[in-house]
Motif scaffolding. Structure first.
Motif, PDB file in Angstrom:
ATOM      1  N   VAL A  95      65.305  42.348  71.405  1.00  0.00           N
ATOM      2  CA  VAL A  95      66.193  43.056  70.475  1.00  0.00           C
ATOM      3  C   VAL A  95      65.346  43.800  69.438  1.00  0.00           C
ATOM      4  O   VAL A  95      64.426  43.242  68.842  1.00  0.00           O
ATOM      5  CB  VAL A  95      67.141  42.070  69.759  1.00  0.00           C
ATOM      6  CG1 VAL A  95      67.927  42.780  68.660  1.00  0.00           C
ATOM      7  CG2 VAL A  95      68.094  41.430  70.756  1.00  0.00           C
ATOM      8  N   ALA A  96      65.654  45.076  69.234  1.00  0.00           N
ATOM      9  CA  ALA A  96      64.924  45.890  68.252  1.00  0.00           C
ATOM     10  C   ALA A  96      65.426  45.571  66.845  1.00  0.00           C
ATOM     11  O   ALA A  96      66.638  45.502  66.608  1.00  0.00           O
ATOM     12  CB  ALA A  96      65.109  47.370  68.550  1.00  0.00           C
ATOM     13  N   THR A 126      54.305  47.383  65.027  1.00  0.00           N
ATOM     14  CA  THR A 126      53.711  48.431  64.201  1.00  0.00           C
ATOM     15  C   THR A 126      54.776  49.453  63.802  1.00  0.00           C
ATOM     16  O   THR A 126      55.847  49.528  64.414  1.00  0.00           O
ATOM     17  CB  THR A 126      52.588  49.146  64.962  1.00  0.00           C
ATOM     18  OG1 THR A 126      53.120  49.667  66.192  1.00  0.00           O
ATOM     19  CG2 THR A 126      51.450  48.191  65.275  1.00  0.00           C
ATOM     20  N   THR A 127      54.472  50.246  62.793  1.00  0.00           N
ATOM     21  CA  THR A 127      55.393  51.286  62.336  1.00  0.00           C
ATOM     22  C   THR A 127      55.706  52.245  63.482  1.00  0.00           C
ATOM     23  O   THR A 127      54.802  52.760  64.141  1.00  0.00           O
ATOM     24  CB  THR A 127      54.774  52.067  61.169  1.00  0.00           C
ATOM     25  OG1 THR A 127      54.520  51.163  60.100  1.00  0.00           O
ATOM     26  CG2 THR A 127      55.721  53.159  60.690  1.00  0.00           C
ATOM     27  N   GLY A 128      56.984  52.451  63.732  1.00  0.00           N
ATOM     28  CA  GLY A 128      57.408  53.366  64.780  1.00  0.00           C
ATOM     29  C   GLY A 128      57.696  52.716  66.111  1.00  0.00           C
ATOM     30  O   GLY A 128      58.170  53.384  67.039  1.00  0.00           O
ATOM     31  N   CYS A 129      57.457  51.393  66.217  1.00  0.00           N
ATOM     32  CA  CYS A 129      57.610  50.740  67.529  1.00  0.00           C
ATOM     33  C   CYS A 129      59.065  50.651  67.986  1.00  0.00           C
ATOM     34  O   CYS A 129      59.335  50.607  69.186  1.00  0.00           O
ATOM     35  CB  CYS A 129      56.940  49.364  67.542  1.00  0.00           C
ATOM     36  SG  CYS A 129      57.756  48.104  66.553  1.00  0.00           S
ATOM     37  N   VAL A 130      60.024  50.619  67.051  1.00  0.00           N
ATOM     38  CA  VAL A 130      61.441  50.573  67.463  1.00  0.00           C
ATOM     39  C   VAL A 130      62.315  51.613  66.754  1.00  0.00           C
ATOM     40  O   VAL A 130      63.445  51.853  67.191  1.00  0.00           O
ATOM     41  CB  VAL A 130      62.069  49.166  67.233  1.00  0.00           C
ATOM     42  CG1 VAL A 130      61.326  48.106  68.028  1.00  0.00           C
ATOM     43  CG2 VAL A 130      62.123  48.805  65.760  1.00  0.00           C
ATOM     44  N   SER A 131      61.817  52.255  65.700  1.00  0.00           N
ATOM     45  CA  SER A 131      62.672  53.165  64.926  1.00  0.00           C
ATOM     46  C   SER A 131      63.168  54.348  65.746  1.00  0.00           C
ATOM     47  O   SER A 131      64.218  54.927  65.443  1.00  0.00           O
ATOM     48  CB  SER A 131      61.939  53.662  63.674  1.00  0.00           C
ATOM     49  OG  SER A 131      60.715  54.268  64.011  1.00  0.00           O
TER      50      SER A 131
END
Length: 245
Positions: A95-96, A126-131
Motif C-alpha cells: 500500500v502506498a 525515498t522522495t518520489g517513490c509513491v507520490s
C-alpha cells in the motif's frame, strides 16, 4: 475514485477528531503558523490562511483559539518555527503511503515515522517513490441532508471552477484543481450547506485491496499511529478500506 473508501476514511478521521480534539487543535495551530509565516497574518490577502481558518472552523476550533494562533505566529519572532516535510513509503501488501508533517525537528520526526513503518510491516522509501501514484486536488465533501437542490449545488460548484462533481450515497464530492480550491470553497460557503471536509488532499489514482486479515490489522495500526504523532499533519494512502470499517 472509490467513494465508499473515501467515506470510510472520513468517518474514521471524524471519530478520531471527536476523541482527540485537543491534539487536532494543536495540529491546526501548526498549520495556521505555517500559513502566517508564508503569507502574513491577514486572511484577506492570504488565501492559504483563509483555507486553514475554514478548516479549523469546520473542526469546531473556537474563534478565539484561531485568533490566538494567528497572533502568536505573527508576533513571536523567536517562537517555534515549523517546516513542512513529506515522507513516502509502503505499508503492508505494498500500500502506498504519504505522510505530511509540520516539524521543528526533522531528525525526531523522521525517526518516529520510520519506527512505525518498520513496526507495522511497511518500509519508508525515498522522495518520489509513491507520490506519482497520487494527484493533488482540492476535495470538498458536503452533507447531502443539508442540500436542497443537487442541480443547483452542481451548477454553483462548476461555475466557481470545480473540475468534477459526484453524488455519493451520503455526501456530494467536489473536486478542484489546487489553484481553484479557495475560490470554489468560498463560493459554496455562501450556501447554507454543511461541509464534512474541505482541504487539499493527495488523491490516489488507483487503490490497493488487502485480503489478509493480519495485513489489514497492521495497516490500520500504521495509519492510526502515524496520525497520532504530534508532528504529523496528514496521512494519505491508496488502501481500499473495507466498507464495514
Amino acid at each position: 475514485m472509490a467513494g465508499h473508501s473515501k467515506w470510510s476514511n472520513i468517518k474514521r478521521k471524524k471519530e478520531k477528531t471527536d476523541a482527540k480534539r485537543g491534539k487536532i487543535f494543536t495540529k491546526l495551530g501548526r498549520e495556521i503558523a505555517i500559513a502566517v509565516k508564508s503569507g502574513g497574518p491577514d486572511p484577506e490577502v492570504n488565501p492559504k490562511l483563509r483555507d486553514v481558518i475554514a478548516k479549523a472552523k469546520s473542526a469546531n476550533m473556537p474563534n478565539d483559539t484561531i485568533m490566538r494562533s494567528i497572533k502568536k505566529a505573527s508576533g513571536d519572532a523567536e517562537g517555534e518555527s515549523y517546516e513542512e516535510v513529506v515522507y513516502e513509503g509502503y505499508g503492508p501488501g505494498g500500500v502506498a503511503v504519504i505522510v505530511e508533517s509540520a516539524t521543528d525537528n526533522r531528525n525526531r520526526t523522521a525517526a518516529d515515522v520510520r519506527h512505525y513503518f518498520d513496526k507495522f510491516g511497511g518500509n519508508l522509501g525515498t522522495t518520489g517513490c509513491v507520490s506519482f501514484m497520487f494527484d493533488k486536488k482540492g476535495l470538498i465533501l458536503i452533507d447531502k441532508s443539508t442540500v436542497e437542490s443537487e442541480d443547483d449545488l452542481m451548477m454553483e460548484a462548476l461555475e466557481a471552477g470545480a473540475e468534477d462533481f459526484n453524488a455519493e450515497e451520503e455526501y456530494y464530492e467536489i473536486i478542484t484543481d489546487p489553484s481553484d480550491f479557495s475560490k470554489v470553497r468560498e463560493a459554496l460557503e455562501k450556501s447554507q450547506v454543511k461541509f464534512i471536509s474541505a482541504d487539499l488532499e493527495m488523491i490516489p489514482q488507483t487503490t490497493t485491496k488487502l485480503t489478509d486479515e493480519k495485513q489489514i490489522e497492521m495497516m490500520k495500526k500504521l495509519i492510526d499511529n502515524l496520525e497520532d504523532l504530534d508532528d504529523v499533519q496528514n496521512v494519505y494512502h491508496n488502501w481500499e478500506i473495507p466498507e464495514e470499517e
